[in-house]
Design a protein around this motif. Structure first.
Motif: not given
Lengths: 127, 127
Positions: B18-46
């Motif tokens: 049932a999922a859209p085939k591409q994000g531009t085709e009505g896909a909903p917002p979502a959350t990416v939950v990163l693992d704590p091990e990668y907190a430093d890698a993710a620290r500059d996302l804004r």
């Protein structure tokens, strides 16, 4: 989550330190040589297609979490997820290129910053 | 070439069919939950960053070499490397999205067609 190589890069680039950081920065043409097992998967690639190559940057470091962008020591460190650094937990290279030649399983592309021998793990049509 | 999950997708989408085939085709917002091990890698996302997510489409078939594009039986079969099919030798999903929220390791994105629980294997700044 085990990747398989579907092919590899043939390129005049051999030294990662000397390679352009992005394909748009003076990278040479290159050839993607696909494995015969994937002939059917590749059968509809055509000259002029804009494609996305995914590579496995096997010389990158997987333990790096922050980098000086563009290897510039004067640039403030940034978390690798906010960069295009090759050094990252899964060193996947992402390259949008144009097909300039197709000869069986040998796919010529216009400009690729990956070095000779780099494993290719996926090919997609660009959207 | 062993991938590690650096996080996973949280989404209201649960059924791949049932999922859209591409994000531009009505896909909903979502959350990416990163693992704590990668907190430093993710620290500059804004908020506002345009990023590329790479996911591992763990429900896809890896033995498929040709598909009817967009699951349309009337469409001529094409080799998967000339498509965006999830079914392919390495079922890597490629999603260009905009960051709409950052709460520690929870990165909100505007529109994502990957289903709930999909492993995330990389995050890059779009170029």
């Amino acid at each position: 989550m085990q990747l398989v190589a579907v092919g590899h890069v043939e390129s005049a680039l051999t030294d990662p330190a000397a390679a352009p950081k992005q394909g748009t920065e003076g990278a040479p043409p290159a050839t993607v040589v696909l494995d015969p097992e994937y002939a059917d998967a590749a059968r509809d690639l055509r000259v002029g297609d804009r494609i996305v190559l995914l590579t496995w940057l096997d010389r990158a470091r997987r333990d790096v979490r922050v980098v000086h962008p563009r290897d510039d020591p004067a640039a403030p460190e940034r978390g690798v997820f906010a960069t295009r650094s090759a050094d990252r937990p899964n060193p996947l290279g992402l390259h949008e290129v144009t097909v300039v030649a197709v000869d069986g399983l040998r796919i010529g592309v216009d400009a690729l910053e990956a070095v000779d021998g780099t494993p290719v793990v996926d090919v997609k049509i660009a959207i």
